[in-house]
Design a protein around this motif. Structure first.
Motif, mmCIF file in Angstrom:
data_model
loop_
_atom_site.group_PDB
_atom_site.id
_atom_site.type_symbol
_atom_site.label_atom_id
_atom_site.label_comp_id
_atom_site.label_asym_id
_atom_site.label_seq_id
_atom_site.Cartn_x
_atom_site.Cartn_y
_atom_site.Cartn_z
ATOM 1 N N THR A 137 -9.483 -6.491 2.820
ATOM 2 C CA THR A 137 -10.113 -5.233 3.213
ATOM 3 C C THR A 137 -11.175 -4.857 2.190
ATOM 4 O OG1 THR A 137 -8.494 -3.863 2.020
ATOM 5 C CG2 THR A 137 -7.995 -4.399 4.339
ATOM 6 N N LEU A 138 -11.991 -3.880 2.570
ATOM 7 C CA LEU A 138 -13.006 -3.341 1.667
ATOM 8 C C LEU A 138 -13.448 -1.993 2.188
ATOM 9 C CD1 LEU A 138 -16.065 -3.637 3.127
ATOM 10 C CD2 LEU A 138 -15.589 -6.027 2.668
ATOM 11 N N ARG A 139 -14.174 -1.286 1.335
ATOM 12 C CA ARG A 139 -14.811 -0.020 1.709
ATOM 13 C C ARG A 139 -16.283 -0.177 1.383
ATOM 14 N NH1 ARG A 139 -10.799 4.553 -0.718
ATOM 15 N NH2 ARG A 139 -12.217 5.916 0.411
ATOM 16 N N VAL A 140 -17.123 0.297 2.279
ATOM 17 C CA VAL A 140 -18.565 0.212 2.079
ATOM 18 C C VAL A 140 -19.182 1.524 2.548
ATOM 19 C CG1 VAL A 140 -18.928 -0.934 4.327
ATOM 20 C CG2 VAL A 140 -20.632 -1.223 2.512
ATOM 21 N N LEU A 141 -20.219 1.962 1.855
ATOM 22 C CA LEU A 141 -20.873 3.209 2.253
ATOM 23 C C LEU A 141 -21.633 2.995 3.552
ATOM 24 C CD1 LEU A 141 -22.089 4.451 -1.238
ATOM 25 C CD2 LEU A 141 -20.152 5.271 0.109
ATOM 26 N N GLY A 142 -21.564 3.976 4.426
ATOM 27 C CA GLY A 142 -22.166 3.870 5.748
ATOM 28 C C GLY A 142 -23.650 3.571 5.739
ATOM 29 N N HIS A 143 -24.377 4.052 4.737
ATOM 30 C CA HIS A 143 -25.829 3.828 4.711
ATOM 31 C C HIS A 143 -26.224 2.490 4.073
ATOM 32 C CE1 HIS A 143 -25.370 6.014 0.742
ATOM 33 N NE2 HIS A 143 -26.020 4.940 0.371
ATOM 34 N N ASN A 144 -25.249 1.687 3.656
ATOM 35 C CA ASN A 144 -25.547 0.394 3.030
ATOM 36 C C ASN A 144 -25.618 -0.694 4.114
ATOM 37 O OD1 ASN A 144 -25.792 -1.872 1.429
ATOM 38 N ND2 ASN A 144 -24.205 -1.256 -0.010
ATOM 39 N N ALA A 145 -26.701 -0.647 4.880
ATOM 40 C CA ALA A 145 -26.873 -1.566 6.010
ATOM 41 C C ALA A 145 -26.863 -3.041 5.598
ATOM 42 C CB ALA A 145 -28.144 -1.223 6.778
ATOM 43 N N PRO A 146 -27.500 -3.434 4.483
ATOM 44 C CA PRO A 146 -27.453 -4.857 4.115
ATOM 45 C C PRO A 146 -26.030 -5.356 3.848
ATOM 46 C CG PRO A 146 -29.210 -3.745 2.923
ATOM 47 C CD PRO A 146 -28.402 -2.681 3.606
ATOM 48 N N ALA A 147 -25.234 -4.580 3.135
ATOM 49 C CA ALA A 147 -23.857 -4.994 2.839
ATOM 50 C C ALA A 147 -23.031 -5.029 4.121
ATOM 51 C CB ALA A 147 -23.219 -4.058 1.824
ATOM 52 N N ARG A 148 -23.179 -4.033 4.967
ATOM 53 C CA ARG A 148 -22.419 -4.004 6.217
ATOM 54 C C ARG A 148 -22.753 -5.211 7.086
ATOM 55 N NH1 ARG A 148 -22.281 1.848 8.832
ATOM 56 N NH2 ARG A 148 -20.979 0.644 10.269
#
Length: 183
Positions: A137-148
């Motif tokens: 699992t992981l958590r990513v900020l919603g506005h970090n489109a490249p990581a998502r």
């Protein structure tokens, strides 16, 4: 060593002597695109501590046998480290020991576009399996489109969203929870 990458770098387990280079890399890559903690300012906290130990990290470094590569000069500022990933159990509970969570992924600016993040992720899958995990699992900020986009291309799916969980740079930002099976 975990893996060699044909693109002039390798992924290995972090060592205590990587601390200064990892600290520099962490500070150099800090951004509100992915960080919820305030920007680091001197005097800097140690990179490793009782909950952030070397064995929690895999690092990507320039492969010695390839000699100088594009970005190698910039990478020397971080001891030749191109990036890192932090992989830990999400909780201390025994009933949760089959899961590993990514709690940090950073790639030096000069190394971006070389497949470093993808190689770190794939090495983390192998390490997690070696530790007995069947889920990541992981958590990513919603506005970090490249990581998502990277995570989605690697089989992670959105499993939950905490809307407006963080206030960063004057905006409310979602906390996106993602996960995938490792089999």
């Amino acid at each position: 060593m975990h893996s060699a990458h044909p693109g002039s770098f390798r992924v290995r387990s972090a060592r205590a002597e990587d601390e200064a280079a990892l600290g520099a890399l962490d500070r150099d890559t800090w951004s509100t695109l992915h960080a919820v903690a305030p920007e680091p300012v001197p005097p800097y906290d140690p990179f490793f501590d009782s909950t952030h130990r070397p064995e929690h990290y895999l690092v990507a470094e320039e492969a010695e046998e390839t000699g100088e590569t594009e970005g190698a000069e910039e990478a020397r500022g971080t001891g030749g480290l191109l990036g890192y990933i932090r992989l830990v159990p999400p909780t201390p509970l025994l009933c949760n020991r089959h899961v590993r969570q990514i709690q940090g992924l950073a790639v030096a600016e000069a190394a971006r576009g070389r497949g470093v993040a993808r190689a770190l992720l794939r090495a983390a899958y192998g390490e997690a399996r070696r530790q007995g995990a069947v889920r990541m699992t992981l958590r990513v900020l919603g506005h970090n489109a490249p990581a998502r986009a990277l995570y989605e291309s690697e089989g992670f799916a959105v499993e939950g969203v905490l809307p407006g969980e963080f206030h960063l740079g004057g905006e409310y930002v979602d906390d996106v929870l993602m996960g995938r099976r490792l089999d």
